[in-house]
Every structure is written in structure tokens, then in C-alpha cells.
Design an enzyme around this catalytic site. Structure first.
Site, PDB file in Angstrom:
ATOM      1  N   SER A   1       0.839  -1.206   0.000  1.00 14.74           N
ATOM      2  CA  SER A   1       0.000   0.000   0.000  1.00 14.74           C
ATOM      3  C   SER A   1       0.874   1.257   0.000  1.00 14.74           C
ATOM      4  CB  SER A   1      -0.911  -0.014   1.229  1.00 14.74           C
ATOM      5  OG  SER A   1      -1.491   1.234   1.427  1.00 14.74           O
TER       6      SER A   1
ATOM      7  N   TRP B   1       2.343   1.678  -3.382  1.00 12.14           N
ATOM      8  CA  TRP B   1       1.295   2.164  -4.301  1.00 12.14           C
ATOM      9  C   TRP B   1       1.256   3.693  -4.286  1.00 12.14           C
ATOM     10  CZ3 TRP B   1      -2.919   5.296  -3.595  1.00 12.14           C
ATOM     11  CH2 TRP B   1      -3.851   5.339  -4.634  1.00 12.14           C
ATOM     12  N   HIS B   2       1.490   4.268  -3.103  1.00 14.08           N
ATOM     13  CA  HIS B   2       1.385   5.717  -2.987  1.00 14.08           C
ATOM     14  C   HIS B   2       2.506   6.450  -3.726  1.00 14.08           C
ATOM     15  CE1 HIS B   2      -1.605   4.939   0.125  1.00 14.08           C
ATOM     16  NE2 HIS B   2      -2.003   6.176  -0.089  1.00 14.08           N
ATOM     17  N   GLY B   3       3.658   5.882  -3.759  1.00 20.59           N
ATOM     18  CA  GLY B   3       4.729   6.593  -4.446  1.00 20.59           C
ATOM     19  C   GLY B   3       6.009   5.788  -4.513  1.00 20.59           C
TER      20      GLY B   3
ATOM     21  N   PHE C   1      -0.144  10.454  -7.135  1.00 15.96           N
ATOM     22  CA  PHE C   1      -0.057   8.997  -6.995  1.00 15.96           C
ATOM     23  C   PHE C   1      -0.740   8.297  -8.163  1.00 15.96           C
ATOM     24  CE2 PHE C   1      -0.409  10.446  -2.407  1.00 15.96           C
ATOM     25  CZ  PHE C   1       0.937  10.678  -2.328  1.00 15.96           C
TER      26      PHE C   1
END
Lengths: 405, 457
Positions: free
Chosen positions: B317, B320-322, B457
Site C-alpha cells: 500500500s 502504491w502511494h509513491g 499517486f
């Protein structure tokens, strides 16, 4: 859209309930089974519940906003008296406060004064408030008062919007429109160059048409400017920023004054112009170097002059609205130009004068003598006095004044 | 084209009027798709091709799954394609950068040039949404969508295309299929949601950003106290920014009659970390729950495996954000927090802790996590923590108005989760609130069209 007599169920049928992480796939199905239980217990969806208004509620909100949007600026006028004396001019730091301009020009119209509109030449860059063209004309006239409606940095491209959206032209007794040829001295000043240029009064520039190559904001800014200059509430908000929050937006102001509540910044007094001139004149001790301006010629350039065309559109708009208009056609300081440049200026000016005559607009050419010019376009107080005499003695001006009565 | 711009307003009016005219015709979905593609194309027409490509591949993969026996093969192909796209556009620079570091670490002089690929806006959102369709079809949870235009509209529906909520096919496709008939009630609800979102973004998030950004731009110069206050301010900034976007997205969709899922539910009122994650970015949490956590075995496994599952889910997770180590560590922080919180929340002691203390503990934990999230690099993270621990130093106080505004909003959230909700949702309270918010935005809101944080993102 179909009409619904009933409000939709505030419990969002299709939105997912918030379940804690279930244990496994088997738990997932259990969680599905427990959907209703979860929905019943959990608070309603955020947003919808934070502000839950039906159609009627929004109707009331819309009505209230219309009333308040109209009322608030009016109430403000009562709270913040405009203390404008006979030689009052819009303070330079409030040049782009169009709510103040609108309010003041309304007052000018109410007092049957003749409004002089132009840039810093009319405003009086090197003069005190009582040494401008408007104040000298008032001194010469036994009956008519002339109001200084000069705004610093106001180019002719901004005239149309100023006269259509900011100044209530129909209420005006008469408008004297000044043309400063400085705006035609280069493609850059004419905003013809295809590169972003810093321009004053961007809000008043044509946002959609005609295309101004040097004015390149995004479409959002353009639309915002169009809406902003047409809605009184936005103009008033701009006034608060300029007058009370030192030209900053409110949020930036609170960051600079963290210990103060916003109402602490509100002074409830109208902005007052300084008594002295904005710029001090210092005669140059060096030999004067003559310039050759790269004049924008409306006839020789394929695109013509944007500024000149806009000036002409502004006059046509005034005529269409039945507002008595008189033109003051300025000249640049001849001592600062080469002879070739001077010839170009005169040719351009002649074109303008021909056009004014064709449109039956009365005008006076303002003289520009080197001994009383502070720079290329701004007269010194003595210059304004001479110019006022010239204008006052012009029979055309007198006949125009007669027509106002 | 941001929601809080005049351009969007014009676009929306055209798109909405067109939809109202066409809603009973077969052209309605096509109109929505055209509007959505136009909306996305305003950012980058080139990257629109990527959306079309991703849609085409996933649609074909599911079509082939339905008609051939190689279901797993087509699923894997679709996943590889989606994750490959994400890797290429989002993680290529990060991967090369770390490879170069590794090479240098082992004494090799050679290094690879950074690809320098621009990140297409919203790629993480629409690829995840598209992937959920292929996985759900593979699992037999949803039927084949026969209409390509409808599927394309599902992937690209403009209100939620660039920053979610990440919708699921079983929720959105049926709505597209039945051609929603917007009612006046939807109009009112859409307006309510949009106004709340607009207020969160313009009056709160952007305002907080003005305070936070200078502090985090140069943490070496900021005092420990400033960094602490700045982090608290950031916690609210990111919440208002993202939930504001979601509210606006849901509001816009509601105008068209679509109901998008709830994405936030007062996360800072959570009394536990799992509670927080059931309130924060719900659509992403549920995505990872359904497609990563549960396939890994969920929590019906041994404690070590459970900890592993949680860590993996949260680290993914974070990634996924960056594409940065800060996000990896942020994910790890929450993963470790979930492992620890699970034991703590099961203990008897925790049950006797007052709710306000629980909320405070969760809030502080989350705020520490935001330091990793907000910092520009891991170097900055170390600087921030070391300065925070020293605590001392000068601080530019947050404006008293900002503090007052936050206090009101926080108090309001408490009221919404209390029995007072019945009062504050009454028109007698809601109408003045709506009027005040609009006037506040007109008169005092900032006018800079700052983008949303989650667009990166």
C-alpha cells in the site's frame, strides 16, 4: 431530470459499508451478510451527512446568497464611508480596487461631475492631488466639477471593460477619455509580442476576444477574471483584500499576522490618497538622449494596434450607450524623440484624429512642451495647468460642455 | 482540469446537460465516455492513449477468459500488463536509482541513466479499478460485460478517474448499465457533497498547505516545535485535501445519478488502527484487503504468518502511494502498527482505556507516519526526527484563525458521530452552514488552483 417527490434515502444504498478487515474469504461472505447490521450502526457517509440539504433547502440557500450577495456590499458602503474631497483620486495602491472605482464613479455621477478617464497621465504621476488636469479644469470652470478618474497603469486595452463592467456609464454626466500615445510606442507596450508580459489591470483586459499575444494566462484565470469583474460580491471581496489585508488574500494575511483574527485587519475607513505626488521629478543633469520608438502603426501593421483598436471600441461603446464623450489626445515629449520618431507619432495621431472626426467625436489635442514634461508622457503640475487652459479655451470643449447642460 | 476551477464548471455543465438530453438513448454511455476522455485528455492527450490501451487489454483479457480455457493465463497477462504499466511509468526511476546505488555499493563504477518518464495522472487509480474487474471476473463474482463502451466508461468515469474512489465493477457497472436517471434529489445531494468538498479543499487544505509547505521545504531550518506543529497541520491538510476531492468526485457523480463509494469516515476519530484503516481511503483499503490480504491467507493463519500478511499488505500500500523509500517506510510503519495494535486491542487493558485516549493514541501514531509520507527523502526524515526530539527552537505560530477553524471542524466531526447528528442535519442548521461556507469561499477562500496531493499517486 425526473422530478422526485421523495428525497433519496440518505443511507447510501450502493456505497460500501465500512467493515473491519475480515478474516478470510469465508469471512468476506459473512461480512456481506452483516452488511445491514453494519450500515445500521455506522454513521452515515461523510459529506452527505455533513451537509444534507434537499432541493428546497438549496433553493433557500440560493435565495439567501442572492440577497446577501447584493446586500453585503451595500451594507459595507454604509459602514465604510467614502471620504472623497473635490480633488480626490483613487490611491495608487487601490488602482485595481474596482469596487472602490465603481463606488466612487457612482458618487461622481450622482454629483453631476464630469469624469476624466485615463492612465497615470490623468491621475497625475508627478503631481499632488490638487495639481492634476482635473483639478485645474475644475478651477477654470465656474459650474462644472471635473473628477480625476485616472488609474495608474490603465492601458487602452482595459478601457472597454472598465467602462462596461466597472463604471456605470449610463449614470455619468459626461466622460472625458484620454489617449496616451505611449501605449503605441512599441509592440511590447501594444502587447503584441508573443511572450508573457507583466500587465497591470489584467482583470480588465479582454479575456476571450481579441486575442492579446502578450497576455497569456490559463483559461481558468480568464474565466475567473470575466466572472470576477461582473459580480459585485467578488469585486467587494477584492476591495477587502486590497483595502484591509494589504493586497494579500485573507489566508496569506493570517499567516503574516498569526495572532490576529481577521476582523482585526478591517479598518472600516476608505483608502485615502497621499497628499504628495507618487513620483518626485528630478531633472536629469546628463544630456538628453533622443529615442526612436518602434511605433506600432495601425495602418502599416497587418494586425494593427491592439491598444488603439481597443480605444476606438471603447468610444464606440460609449456612443452606443448614449454617454456624452470627449477625447483628449495626448502627445509625447518631443524633446525625447528623434525627428523620424516624431513624424511617426504625428502620422498615427492624425489617423486617430481622422477617425474621431469620422465618428463625430469631439476632441482636443493636448500640447506637450519639453519644459513642463517630467518624462516622455507625464506633465509636471505646470504642464497640467497649461493643458487645462488649452482644453478650456477650445471651442469644441466648450460646446461639448454646453451639450451636457 | 481540477474540480475547483471555472474550466471544470463549464465542462461539467456541458457534460451534464448532454447527459440529461441523452440519458434515455443508447448514446448516454458513449457521451459519458467521450466526456471522461476529454476530461482526462485535458491533462495529457498522450496519456489518454494509455487509458484506452489499458481498457482494451483488460476487456480483451476478460473476453478471452470467458471464451477459452486458459483463464489463468489471460488473468496473469492482464495483471502483468497493468502492473507492468505501473512499474514502467511510476517505478522505473526509483528502480534505476536504487540499482545504481547498489552498483556503487558493491564498487562498480557503471551506472544506468534514469528513464525520466513522466507519471500519468491517476494511473494508480484506474489500473487498480481495471484490475479489480479482471480479478473479480476470474473469481466468478461478476459476469462478463458485453459492452466495450460501458466497460471503458467504468474504467474512465471522469469524477473518479484521477484520484478515486477506486470503484468495483459490481457496484459501478450495473449503474452504467441501467443508465441512471438523475433526480432532483440527486442534484441536491450532489450539490451538498460538492460544496463540502470544495470547502475542505479551498478553505482548509490549501490554507494548511501554506503553513506546512515552508516548514517541510527546509526541515533543517525549522525548529523541532515547528516540525511538530507542521506535522499536525499536515495531518489535517492531507485529510481535507483527499477527502475534499472524494466529496467533490462523489458530488459530481451524483449529479449524473451515480453513487460512488464512501472513501473517508472521520478517520481521526478512530479508536484503533484497524478502525483508522476502515475510515481512511476506504476504497484502497478494501482493494488491498480483497486482492492482497485475503489471498495471502487473511488472519485465519498463525500469528507469524498474520504479521507477515499485514506487513506485506501495508508495504505494498505504501509503494502504491509513491516510488520512494519514504512511502515504503510509511507502509511498514502502519504494518508494524497493525501487528502491534492487534495484540493491544485484544487485551483487557485497552478495553478500559477511555475513548478519548484511544483516539489520541491513534492520532499520534498516524501523525508520526505522516512524517515519512510528507518528507522529501529519508535524509529529511532523519533530520525531522532528530530536530523534533530536541524540541527547542523558534516557531512561527499557526494563525489563530487556522486553529479556530480546525477546532470547529474537529468538533463538528464529533457532533456528527454523536446523537447531535439529528440536530445538525436539520435545515435550520444546514442552511446557514451552506450559506456561510459559500460566502467564506467567495470572500476569504484563496484563489490559487492548487492541485490535489493524491494526483501525484
Amino acid at each position: 431530470m425526473t422530478d422526485a417527490s421523495q428525497e433519496s434515502n440518505p443511507r447510501d444504498r450502493l456505497s460500501r459499508p465500512t467493515e473491519p478487515l475480515p478474516d478470510s474469504q469465508a469471512d468476506l461472505s459473512q461480512a456481506k451478510g452483516a452488511k445491514e447490521w453494519t450500515q445500521a450502526r455506522m454513521p452515515e457517509p461523510e459529506g452527505a451527512v455533513a451537509l444534507h440539504l434537499g432541493v428546497r433547502g438549496w433553493g433557500v440557500v440560493g435565495g439567501l446568497l442572492l440577497v446577501l450577495g447584493g446586500l453585503l456590499p451595500e451594507i459595507w458602503k454604509a459602514l465604510e464611508p467614502l471620504d472623497a474631497g473635490p480633488d480626490w483620486r483613487i490611491p495608487s495602491e487601490s488602482s485595481e480596487d474596482y469596487w472602490l472605482v465603481n463606488r466612487w464613479t457612482d458618487e461622481v455621477a450622482h454629483q453631476q461631475q464630469v469624469l476624466l478617464v485615463g492612465d497615470s497621465v490623468i491621475w497625475g504621476e508627478f503631481s499632488k492631488p490638487d495639481e492634476t488636469l482635473a483639478s485645474y479644469l475644475t478651477a477654470l470652470s465656474p459650474e462644472v466639477t471635473f473628477a480625476n478618474g485616472g488609474l495608474k497603469g490603465l492601458c487602452p486595452l482595459a478601457y472597454s471593460a472598465l467602462l462596461s463592467d466597472v463604471i456605470s456609464v449610463r449614470r455619468q454626466t459626461g466622460i472625458v477619455l484620454h489617449f496616451n500615445p505611449i501605449w503605441l510606442t512599441s509592440p511590447q507596450r501594444d502587447l503584441q509580442e508573443n511572450r508573457p508580459t507583466l500587465v497591470n489591470h489584467q482583470m480588465l483586459l479582454p479575456q476571450l476576444w481579441p486575442d492579446i499575444p502578450a497576455y497569456q494566462p490559463d483559461w481558468n484565470t480568464r474565466i475567473g477574471n470575466l466572472i470576477g469583474r461582473n459580480l459585485g460580491l467578488f469585486l467587494w471581496a477584492r476591495h477587502l483584500r486590497i483595502d484591509d489585508f494589504q493586497g494579500q488574500d485573507f489566508q496569506s494575511w493570517t499567516l503574516e499576522h498569526p495572532a490576529r483574527f481577521p476582523w482585526a485587519g478591517i479598518a472600516l475607513d476608505s483608502p485615502q490618497p497621499r497628499d504628495d505626488a507618487a513620483s518626485q521629478y528630478r531633472p536629469s543633469k546628463r544630456a538628453i538622449r533622443k529615442s526612436t520608438y518602434s511605433w506600432v502603426d495601425r495602418n502599416s501593421s497587418s494586425d494593427g494596434s491592439l491598444q488603439l483598436a481597443s480605444f476606438q471600441r471603447a468610444i464606440e461603446a460609449l456612443q452606443q450607450q448614449g454617454c456624452p464623450v470627449f477625447c483628449l489626445v495626448g502627445q509625447l515629449n518631443p524633446a525625447l524623440q528623434t525627428s523620424g520618431s516624431l513624424e511617426n507619432e504625428q502620422a498615427i495621431q492624425q489617423n486617430l484624429l481622422n477617425w474621431l472626426e469620422k465618428k463625430q467625436v469631439l476632441y482636443t489635442r493636448l500640447p506637450a512642451e519639453p519644459q513642463w514634461m517630467a518624462d516622455s508622457s507625464h506633465p509636471l503640475p505646470l504642464g497640467y495647468r497649461v493643458q487645462a487652459d488649452v482644453v478650456w479655451q477650445d471651442p469644441l470643449f466648450q460646446s461639448w460642455l454646453q451639450s451636457l447642460r | 482540469m481540477l474540480f475547483h476551477t471555472w474550466m471544470f464548471l463549464i465542462f461539467f455543465v456541458v457534460a451534464w446537460c448532454g447527459y440529461l438530453l441523452l440519458r434515455k438513448t443508447p448514446l448516454a454511455t458513449g457521451w459519458l465516455l467521450a466526456a471522461s476522455y476529454f476530461f482526462y485528455g485535458c491533462w495529457s492527450p498522450l496519456f489518454l492513449l494509455l487509458v484506452v490501451y489499458s481498457t482494451a487489454v483488460d476487456y480483451t483479457a476478460v473476453w478471452l477468459m470467458a471464451r477459452t480455457r486458459m483463464r489463468t493465463f489471460w488473468l496473469v497477462l492482464s495483471l502483468v500488463n497493468n502492473l507492468g504499466l505501473l512499474s514502467l511509468f511510476k517505478y522505473a526511476d526509483f528502480a534505476v536509482e536504487n540499482l545504481n546505488l547498489l552498483l556503487r555499493g558493491i564498487g562498480l563504477e557503471s551506472s544506468f541513466e534514469l528513464p525520466g518518464i513522466l507519471l500519468p495522472v491517476g494511473i494508480s487509480f484506474y489500473t487498480f479499478q481495471s484490475m479489480s474487474y479482471t480479478i473479480d471476473f476470474y473469481r466468478g463474482r461478476i459476469p462478463l460485460e458485453p459492452n466495450l463502451v460501458r466497460f471503458a466508461a467504468y474504467v474512465a468515469l471522469f469524477p473518479q478517474l484521477v484520484a478515486g474512489p477506486i470503484e468495483r465493477a459490481d457496484s459501478l457497472l450495473p449503474q452504467l448499465k441501467q443508465k441512471t436517471q438523475p433526480r432532483w434529489a440527486d442534484f441536491a445531494e450532489g450539490l451538498s457533497l460538492f460544496e463540502i468538498g470544495l470547502f475542505k479543499k479551498l478553505a482548509l487544505a490549501n490554507y494548511l498547505a501554506m503553513y506546512v509547505d515552508p516548514i517541510y521545504a527546509d526541515p533543517e531550518r525549522a525548529s523541532g516545535l515547528a516540525l511538530i506543529v507542521g506535522t499536525v497541520a499536515f495531518s489535517w491538510q492531507i485529510y481535507f485535501d483527499f477527502s475534499g476531492y472524494t466529496d467533490m468526485a462523489r458530488g459530481v457523480a451524483r449529479f449524473f445519478g451515480f453513487r460512488l463509494m464512501v472513501n473517508f469516515r472521520h478517520p481521526y476519530l478512530a479508536q484503533g488502527l484497524s478502525d483508522f484503516w476502515s475510515r481512511w481511503h476506504i476504497s484502497l483499503s478494501q482493494w488491498f484487503r480483497d486482492y492482497v490480504y485475503i489471498p495471502l491467507g487473511g488472519n485465519r493463519v498463525g500469528s507469524n504468518r498474520l504479521a507477515f500478511n499485514l506487513l506485506i499488505t501495508f508495504v505494498l500500500s505504501g509503494i502504491w502511494h509513491g516510488a520512494a523509500w519514504t512511502f515504503v517506510v510509511w507502509g511498514l510503519w502502519h504494518g508494524l502498527g497493525m501487528v502491534g495494535a492487534r495484540r493491544l486491542e485484544e487485551s483487557k487493558v485497552w478495553k478500559h482505556v477511555p475513548a478519548v485516549v484511544k483516539r489520541l493514541c491513534v492520532y499520534v501514531f498516524v501523525c508520526v507516519g505522516w512524517i515519512f509520507f510528507r518528507a522529501e527523502s529519508m535524509d529529511d526524515v532523519f533530520i525531522i526526527f532528530s530536530r523534533m526530539l530536541r524540541f527547542a527552537g523558534e516557531i512561527q505560530l499557526p494563525p489563530i484563525w487556522m486553529v479556530a477553524l480546525l477546532t470547529v471542524v474537529w468538533g463538528y466531526q464529533f457532533l456528527i458521530e454523536s446523537r447531535w447528528v439529528r440536530f445538525i442535519t436539520q435545515p435550520v442548521f444546514a442552511i446557514p452552514m451552506a450559506v456561510v461556507m459559500v460566502l467564506y469561499l467567495c470572500l476569504l477562500g484563496g484563489d490559487e488552483a492548487q492541485p490535489f496531493i493524491y494526483f501525484q499517486f
